[in-house]
Design a protein around this motif. Structure first.
Motif, PDB file in Angstrom:
ATOM      1  N   VAL A 174      19.407  -4.220  13.414  1.00  0.00           N
ATOM      2  CA  VAL A 174      19.027  -4.457  12.128  1.00  0.00           C
ATOM      3  C   VAL A 174      19.791  -3.371  11.331  1.00  0.00           C
ATOM      4  O   VAL A 174      19.798  -2.204  11.566  1.00  0.00           O
ATOM      5  N   ASP A 209      19.646  -8.499  10.070  1.00  0.00           N
ATOM      6  CA  ASP A 209      20.001  -9.021  11.736  1.00  0.00           C
ATOM      7  C   ASP A 209      21.428  -9.230  12.121  1.00  0.00           C
ATOM      8  O   ASP A 209      22.032  -9.949  11.186  1.00  0.00           O
ATOM      9  N   LEU A 239      19.355  -5.546   4.218  1.00  0.00           N
ATOM     10  CA  LEU A 239      18.448  -5.734   5.354  1.00  0.00           C
ATOM     11  C   LEU A 239      18.739  -6.864   6.177  1.00  0.00           C
ATOM     12  O   LEU A 239      18.841  -7.963   5.513  1.00  0.00           O
ATOM     13  N   CYS A 276      13.853  -7.243  11.115  1.00  0.00           N
ATOM     14  CA  CYS A 276      13.808  -7.056   9.522  1.00  0.00           C
ATOM     15  C   CYS A 276      12.503  -7.069   9.017  1.00  0.00           C
ATOM     16  O   CYS A 276      12.256  -6.222   8.117  1.00  0.00           O
ATOM     17  N   VAL A 290      20.567  -1.755   7.799  1.00  0.00           N
ATOM     18  CA  VAL A 290      19.819  -1.339   6.645  1.00  0.00           C
ATOM     19  C   VAL A 290      20.874  -0.363   5.736  1.00  0.00           C
ATOM     20  O   VAL A 290      21.332   0.558   6.373  1.00  0.00           O
TER      21      VAL A 290
END
Length: 578
Positions: free
Chosen positions: A224, A285, A283, A266, A226
């Motif tokens: 993920v 994947d 955010l 997520c 971020v």
């Protein structure tokens, strides 16, 4: 071993270079995958290594750059895109032609056909091959010289899973024998499954150079991505909650407020950030070849900081002309006889010549030489001369249409050996066509009107020389014009321009009263040479002078001289450009 050092492409306009300071190695005995997304610079990197594109850097093949290798086909086998070839040529004929170009024996064609699984399809036309068979034929072309290094651009593109398995098995077998294999791909899972080493690039720069086990462990894991202004706080919160719930979660902090979280989703990261009041700007994947290493290397560019300047610029890469065939005469013969075009043209010329000879003999006003040559006054040239010109135009025209000698270059090599081979072969076809046309015409007249019509004229030698000169001159005019203008239509136009445009101009010159005579030319040539010429030489010199003095002969000589000068000019200009 293949070493690429500082590869940098020439940028176009204001765009950044497609490849920027790319350095990596492909060791011997291993399969190396050059991995990257579309427009990442994979193909451009290969073209820079092969000196097909201009730029900077150097690529060493076992310690030598490509232009320092005497016989590149024996060191490097290349497959870039589709295999150019005449659709009517057979797979075996295509490979035999390329064997002559690479200096390999003709038996090598059958050997590589068996290696790539096309042993029973050697007589199949290129135009009927499927995508899988076409890729196999391209690989066979790359293997002709038994090279140490294989460079392949998307070799599995369009292949079925079964063909993929066969292809990579063949590449691994080549590497197991000590060879070097480098291929490009856009699928990270395919790279992890088929390669021993994976070189990842993005935006033209090196992202990672890893062993396949490290690549699979670090680059293929789901993660993920971020971005948050409170990266450290969010990382601590996510790690604390994962430990409390006894979940295996790894959080990697990067530059510019970015995090990479392995072992989560997520939804989980978003819920955690919401509960603790941490704002999140991104955010998502991710999986594939865009891992943390890529971001770490390109972080300074995203922050707007200038990229570090190299302390020393790598050497320039110059696009070099394509190599000519090592056995040009053998190559040209196989190229000419490998398709039915040559046979069809010659057969059509002979049929038309025989029919026209029979028709011309019905009238008393046509001289016997014109009857045998099938040259009515209405036509600018006889069928044999037109056919010879067409064969000459196709000799170079087909090279530019199907550039087997210069794949991916868009042109053919302007080598003197190749030009002389084409001139020799087209002259041979022209003389054969001229002889067969006269023989067919004579036999047709004998069959239709009886043997009494055919009489050998007193100046048969001079007529034969003029006839041979006309057909060979037309063949060479078509060949040179097609070589200068890079299209077969230009060669045909040049042949037709001789009687239509040049001959009338020459006739105007000869129509004026002559103030000088060439009498005594052999004696003056003998004095100029400074040594005694044989008596028969006078006869030959006068015969040549009579042929050239004809309007058609003079027009052909002028046209050929202009075309030769144009061909040499374009060749020298091309060499200066490199």
């Amino acid at each position: 071993m293949l070493q690429a050092i500082g590869l940098t492409s020439t940028p176009r306009r204001d765009a950044p270079p497609a490849v920027n300071d790319l350095t990596f190695e492909a060791p011997s005995g291993r399969v190396t995958a050059l991995l990257g997304a579309p427009r990442s610079g994979r193909t451009t990197a290969l073209r820079l290594m092969l000196e097909l594109d201009a730029g900077r850097g150097v690529a060493y093949f076992r310690g030598r750059p490509l232009h320092r290798i005497a016989h590149p086909a024996r060191e490097v086998g290349v497959l870039l895109g589709d295999v150019p070839g005449h659709p009517a040529r057979t797979a075996r004929g295509q490979l035999r032609m390329l064997c002559a170009a690479a200096g390999a024996p003709a038996t090598r064609a059958d050997e590589v056909l068996e290696v790539v699984g096309l042993a029973g399809l050697g007589d199949q036309r290129l135009g009927t091959l499927s995508v899988g068979m076409d890729r196999r034929l391209g690989l066979a072309s790359a293997l002709l010289g038994d090279p140490h290094t294989l460079i392949l651009d998307e070799p599995a593109d369009g292949l079925s899973p079964r063909e993929n398995s066969w292809l990579y098995g063949l590449l691994r077998a080549h590497a197991a024998q000590g060879g070097t294999v480098l291929y490009t791909t856009g699928d990270p899972k395919e790279a992890a499954r088929t390669a021993d080493r994976v070189v990842t690039i993005g935006g033209g720069r090196l992202v990672a150079d890893q062993d396949v086990s490290d690549f699979a462990r670090t680059r293929l894991r789901a993660r993920v991505a971020v971005r948050t202004p409170h990266a450290a706080r969010l990382a601590a919160v996510v790690s604390r909650e994962a430990r409390a719930e006894r979940r295996s979660v790894e959080v990697v902090e990067e530059a510019s407020g970015r995090l990479t979280v392995y072992g989560s989703s997520c939804a989980e990261i978003g819920d955690t950030a919401y509960r603790h009041g941490v704002p999140v700007h991104r955010l998502a994947d991710e999986i594939g070849d865009t891992g943390p290493v890529a971001r770490a290397e390109t972080g300074s560019e995203e922050r707007g900081e200038p990229a570090p300047e190299p302390s020393e610029l790598p050497p320039p890469i110059r696009v070099r002309p394509a190599r000519g065939p090592l056995r040009p005469l053998r190559y040209e013969l196989r190229r000419s006889l490998g398709v039915r075009t040559t046979t069809v043209i010659m057969a059509a010329v002979l049929v038309v010549s025989a029919a026209m000879s029979v028709l011309l003999a019905r009238t008393d006003g046509t001289a016997l030489p014109r009857v045998l040559a099938a040259w009515p006054a209405l036509l600018p040239l006889p069928p044999a001369a037109l056919g010879a010109g067409l064969l000459g135009a196709l000799s170079f025209g087909d090279e530019f249409r199907y550039p087997a000698l210069a794949a991916a270059r868009g042109t053919v090599p302007r080598r003197l050996g190749l030009l002389l081979a084409k001139l020799t072969v087209t002259a041979g076809f022209a003389l054969l066509l001229a002889t067969l046309a006269v023989v067919c015409g004579a036999q047709s007249l004998r069959l239709v009107y009886g043997p009494d019509l055919i009489e050998i004229p007193a100046n048969a030698f001079a007529l034969g020389a003029s006839w041979a000169g006309l057909t060979v001159g037309c063949a060479w005019a078509g060949l040179l014009a097609a070589g200068v203008f890079r299209v077969a239509g230009a060669g045909i136009a040049a042949v037709l321009a001789v009687p239509v445009l040049v001959v009338p101009l020459v006739q105007k010159i000869f129509a004026a009263p002559s103030a000088r005579s060439v009498a005594g030319l052999p004696g003056r040539l003998r004095e100029l040479a400074g040594w005694q010429l044989p008596q028969q030489a006078d006869h030959w010199v006068l015969a040549v002078a009579r042929v050239v003095a004809q309007p058609v002969g003079t027009a052909l000589a002028l046209s050929l001289s202009a075309l030769i000068c144009a061909y040499l000019f374009t060749s020298l200009r091309g060499k200066a450009r490199w």
